[in-house]
Design an enzyme around this catalytic site. Structure first.
Site, PDB file in Angstrom:
ATOM      1  CB  THR A   1      73.153  50.305  39.283  1.00 61.00           C
ATOM      2  OG1 THR A   1      72.662  49.470  37.869  1.00 61.00           O
ATOM      3  CG2 THR A   1      73.794  49.803  40.406  1.00 61.00           C
TER       4      THR A   1
ATOM      5  CB  THR B   1      75.646  46.438  36.018  1.00 63.99           C
ATOM      6  OG1 THR B   1      75.003  45.267  36.001  1.00 63.99           O
ATOM      7  CG2 THR B   1      76.019  46.992  34.294  1.00 63.99           C
TER       8      THR B   1
ATOM      9  CD  GLU C   1      75.787  37.232  38.835  1.00 63.47           C
ATOM     10  OE1 GLU C   1      76.357  36.998  40.360  1.00 63.47           O
ATOM     11  OE2 GLU C   1      75.341  36.211  38.714  1.00 63.47           O
TER      12      GLU C   1
ATOM     13  CG  LEU D   1      71.789  36.463  37.581  1.00 66.72           C
ATOM     14  CD1 LEU D   1      70.295  36.845  38.116  1.00 66.72           C
ATOM     15  CD2 LEU D   1      72.087  36.577  39.753  1.00 66.72           C
TER      16      LEU D   1
ATOM     17  CE  LYS E   1      75.808  42.926  33.854  1.00 70.39           C
ATOM     18  NZ  LYS E   1      74.984  41.505  33.170  1.00 70.39           N
TER      19      LYS E   1
ATOM     20  CG  ASN F   1      73.958  43.155  29.187  1.00 71.06           C
ATOM     21  OD1 ASN F   1      74.440  42.198  29.299  1.00 71.06           O
ATOM     22  ND2 ASN F   1      73.886  44.250  31.129  1.00 71.06           N
TER      23      ASN F   1
ATOM     24  CB  CYS G   1      70.276  43.833  32.788  1.00 69.74           C
ATOM     25  SG  CYS G   1      70.168  43.764  34.147  1.00 69.74           S
TER      26      CYS G   1
ATOM     27  CE  LYS H   1      70.122  48.281  34.727  1.00 71.17           C
ATOM     28  NZ  LYS H   1      71.558  48.318  35.361  1.00 71.17           N
TER      29      LYS H   1
ATOM     30  NE  ARG I   1      63.749  45.236  36.868  1.00 71.30           N
ATOM     31  CZ  ARG I   1      65.077  44.662  37.730  1.00 71.30           C
ATOM     32  NH1 ARG I   1      65.801  45.760  38.243  1.00 71.30           N
ATOM     33  NH2 ARG I   1      65.199  43.968  38.040  1.00 71.30           N
TER      34      ARG I   1
HETATM   35  N1  LIG Z   1      68.342  41.200  37.420  1.00 76.53           N
HETATM   36  C1  LIG Z   1      69.289  40.848  37.037  1.00 76.53           C
HETATM   37  O1  LIG Z   1      69.146  39.903  36.005  1.00 76.53           O
HETATM   38  C2  LIG Z   1      70.374  41.513  36.359  1.00 76.53           C
HETATM   39  C3  LIG Z   1      71.773  40.351  36.124  1.00 76.53           C
HETATM   40  C4  LIG Z   1      73.124  40.597  36.220  1.00 76.53           C
HETATM   41  C5  LIG Z   1      73.466  41.930  37.261  1.00 76.53           C
HETATM   42  N2  LIG Z   1      72.305  42.980  37.445  1.00 76.53           N
HETATM   43  C6  LIG Z   1      72.652  44.134  38.326  1.00 76.53           C
HETATM   44  O2  LIG Z   1      72.399  43.660  39.569  1.00 76.53           O
HETATM   45  C7  LIG Z   1      71.857  44.848  40.484  1.00 76.53           C
HETATM   46  C8  LIG Z   1      70.910  44.860  40.875  1.00 76.53           C
HETATM   47  O3  LIG Z   1      69.745  43.873  40.535  1.00 76.53           O
HETATM   48  P1  LIG Z   1      68.192  43.838  41.330  1.00 76.53           P
HETATM   49  O4  LIG Z   1      67.644  43.200  39.330  1.00 76.53           O
HETATM   50  O5  LIG Z   1      68.759  42.354  41.726  1.00 76.53           O
HETATM   51  O6  LIG Z   1      67.600  45.456  41.311  1.00 76.53           O
HETATM   52  P2  LIG Z   1      66.156  44.934  42.485  1.00 76.53           P
HETATM   53  O7  LIG Z   1      66.206  46.334  42.129  1.00 76.53           O
HETATM   54  O8  LIG Z   1      65.309  43.839  42.079  1.00 76.53           O
HETATM   55  O9  LIG Z   1      66.636  44.282  43.693  1.00 76.53           O
HETATM   56  C9  LIG Z   1      67.621  45.387  44.134  1.00 76.53           C
HETATM   57  C10 LIG Z   1      67.389  45.917  45.762  1.00 76.53           C
HETATM   58  O10 LIG Z   1      68.249  46.612  46.210  1.00 76.53           O
HETATM   59  C11 LIG Z   1      67.482  47.027  47.585  1.00 76.53           C
HETATM   60  N3  LIG Z   1      68.438  48.306  47.958  1.00 76.53           N
HETATM   61  C12 LIG Z   1      68.127  49.063  47.745  1.00 76.53           C
HETATM   62  N4  LIG Z   1      68.825  50.223  48.006  1.00 76.53           N
HETATM   63  C13 LIG Z   1      69.744  49.319  49.455  1.00 76.53           C
HETATM   64  C14 LIG Z   1      70.111  49.753  50.346  1.00 76.53           C
HETATM   65  N5  LIG Z   1      70.736  51.181  50.352  1.00 76.53           N
HETATM   66  N6  LIG Z   1      70.501  49.231  50.799  1.00 76.53           N
HETATM   67  C15 LIG Z   1      70.793  47.631  51.156  1.00 76.53           C
HETATM   68  N7  LIG Z   1      69.053  47.666  49.954  1.00 76.53           N
HETATM   69  C16 LIG Z   1      68.958  48.466  49.229  1.00 76.53           C
HETATM   70  C17 LIG Z   1      66.243  46.515  46.793  1.00 76.53           C
HETATM   71  O11 LIG Z   1      65.107  47.440  48.172  1.00 76.53           O
HETATM   72  C18 LIG Z   1      65.875  46.117  45.949  1.00 76.53           C
HETATM   73  O12 LIG Z   1      65.600  45.055  47.558  1.00 76.53           O
HETATM   74  C19 LIG Z   1      71.688  46.560  39.156  1.00 76.53           C
HETATM   75  O13 LIG Z   1      72.840  46.849  38.982  1.00 76.53           O
HETATM   76  C20 LIG Z   1      71.205  45.330  38.024  1.00 76.53           C
HETATM   77  O14 LIG Z   1      72.076  46.091  36.746  1.00 76.53           O
HETATM   78  C21 LIG Z   1      70.657  42.338  37.877  1.00 76.53           C
END
Ligand SMILES: NC(=O)c1ccc[n+]([C@@H]2O[C@H](COP(=O)([O-])OP(=O)(O)OC[C@H]3O[C@@H](n4cnc5c(N)ncnc54)[C@H](O)[C@@H]3O)[C@@H](O)[C@H]2O)c1
Length: 456
Positions: A105, A141, A171, A173, A227, A231, A283, A286, A353
């Site tokens: 997101t 998120t 989440e 993490l 969440k 943050n 995170c 944004k 990022r």
């Molecule tokens: N990275 C973190 O530490 C963390 C912690 C807590 C929450 N989050 C939240 O979790 C979410 C994901 O974050 P992230 O860091 O893993 O992002 P990321 O970009 O690493 O992973 C997102 C994945 O989703 C896939 N994707 C996109 N569109 C899709 C679809 N239509 N169907 C299936 N897969 C699809 C992408 O190819 C990618 O592999 C965000 O909202 C972020 O804010 C992340």
């Protein structure tokens, strides 16, 4: 790491039916970790992503990003036969009882708002293949109100209609500690609209709950808000101490002493009270921007207007770090050889990022400095994003002939650098410690001109 229980032991299998089969839609930093850890806990898990390369790498046992401990768990999960990967939503719909939405997101281009196109696409694609009772659980998120909108979308799109329910399970993490945070979270938050959804979530996290993890069961908007509220608090704490650093700079005070003194106050505590270059990553920046945007849409923008200042303080730290390098370089950057230690937004991650380190390195480069960026894990990602910079993985080799060294990401291997050894290779013993991670006395004793934000 010992895991006290598995899905089979504590899942509902013994009393109310088999443990739910899980799908994880989106296998990035969050989703891959979740899928792998849940399989290790004993669940049958199907990971789904639209990126076939990512799916192929995961299926062949390769974690496509840097996360300590995760490759070993991926091998274990694949060996157990409980973890598989696919790009097929039809397969996901047919397989799963509980589907976790873990897609990105990011911030929309040209706006503070969150880009929800990936979440919408994932729910739409999946819903088309849900033909019986199933729970779709958002983990991404999102701005408050998204879950209510997605519930309508799900009911309208799924052949199962209202038998396809939606819940939210934010989440928390941290990259670099993702495995432990997933297996042993501080708390679980379940935003649900029915007793059935809560029961499904409890079944999906049975081994984690059995460890004594607190569970907060609440409504959808509260779960979404937890969440971003968390943050925002963390970002505020970081920017607070960095605001104090700005005041210290104007007064000759030392922000590290100030932070230490504050940290002994039980009401304040020392965590996230570390002055320096500030926060970045996929995170915090944004999330606070999307929160201010959403609050303005809801007519309560004033309530979180302070987050714009939190963001502003954070951005100023990057500019001020560049200023310190310029000052140490003698007032001009053009042609100066700068060794930038760090590219990842934080240590133990290859995530670049909104990385403060790369922001600083690029600004130095744009001002004409000859910048070599060193990072133990993030060089491939950084090079892909910013091919104009020069990269290295060995700090000492990169520092040869350097005019100024600047520490931007506090990897352990940088904190452990011997100032005498590095002093022998650089052209000038000048260092900016952007993370307050080095022992200033040790570096100064070794003849270095040591500078850090908020310190005399
Ligand atoms: N990275 C973190 O530490 C963390 C912690 C807590 C929450 N989050 C939240 O979790 C979410 C994901 O974050 P992230 O860091 O893993 O992002 P990321 O970009 O690493 O992973 C997102 C994945 O989703 C896939 N994707 C996109 N569109 C899709 C679809 N239509 N169907 C299936 N897969 C699809 C992408 O190819 C990618 O592999 C965000 O909202 C972020 O804010 C992340």
């Amino acid at each position: 790491m010992t895991i006290s229980a598995t899905a089979t032991e504590y899942g509902p299998g013994n009393e109310t039916g088999p443990a739910p089969r899980l799908t994880v839609i989106g296998t990035g930093y969050l989703g891959a970790t979740h899928a792998i850890c849940m399989a290790v806990l004993g669940y049958d898990v199907l990971g789904v992503d639209v990126d076939p390369d990512k799916i192929e790498r995961l299926a062949s046992g390769e974690v496509p990003f840097f996360e300590p401990g995760l490759p070993e768990l991926l091998a274990k999960a694949l060996d157990s036969g409980r973890l598989r990967f696919t790009t097929s939503f039809a397969e996901a719909g047919a397989f799963g009882d509980v589907h976790f939405i873990c897609v990105g997101t990011p911030q929309q281009k040209g706006s503070y708002a969150a880009d929800l196109t990936y979440v919408d696409a994932a729910v739409t694609e999946l819903a088309g293949h849900i033909r019986g009772p199933a729970l779709v659980v958002g983990k991404s998120t999102v701005p408050v109100g998204t879950a209510a909108r997605l519930t309508e979308l799900l009911h309208k799109t799924a052949p199962a209609g209202a038998d396809a329910q939606l819940a939210w399970n934010p989440e928390f993490l941290r990259e670099g500690y993702a495995v432990d945070d997933t297996l042993r979270p501080d708390r679980l938050v379940f935003g649900t609209t029915s007793a059935w959804a809560e029961e499904r979530l409890r079944a999906a996290f049975a081994p984690v709950i059995a460890q004594g993890t607190p569970v907060v069961v609440t409504d959808l908007p509260t779960a979404e808000l937890v969440k971003v509220a968390a943050n925002s608090f963390l970002a505020t704490k970081i920017s607070y101490i960095n605001a104090m650093a700005e005041v210290c700079e104007a007064t000759g005070a030392d922000v590290t002493g100030l932070a230490t003194a504050l940290s002994y106050d039980d009401r304040i505590g020392g965590r996230f009270l570390k002055p320096g270059l500030g926060f970045g990553g996929g995170c915090l920046p944004k999330d606070i921007r999307a929160f201010t945007h959403r609050a303005e849409e809801l007519g309560v923008g004033q309530a979180v207007a302070f987050l714009r200042e939190v963001d502003g303080i954070n951005q100023r730290r990057r500019a001020r770090t560049v200023d310190l390098v310029r000052e140490l370089a003698g007032g001009a950057l053009a042609g100066r050889r700068i060794t930038a230690l760090g590219a990842a937004f934080k240590p133990n991650s290859d995530d670049i990022r909104d990385a403060p380190a790369l922001d600083v390195a690029r600004t130095l480069h744009a001002a004409g400095a000859l910048v070599t960026v060193v990072d133990p894990a993030a060089v491939p990602n950084a090079r892909r994003a910013y091919p104009e910079l020069t990269y290295a993985t060995d700090a000492l080799a990169a520092a040869a002939g350097s005019d100024v060294v600047v520490l931007l990401t506090e990897w352990a291997q940088f904190r452990e650098i011997d100032p005498h050894v590095m002093g022998d290779v650089v052209a000038h013993r000048r260092i900016v410690d952007g993370r307050h991670a080095l022992d200033s006395v040790q570096w100064r004793t070794a003849g270095w001109d040591y500078r850090a934000l908020g310190r005399p």
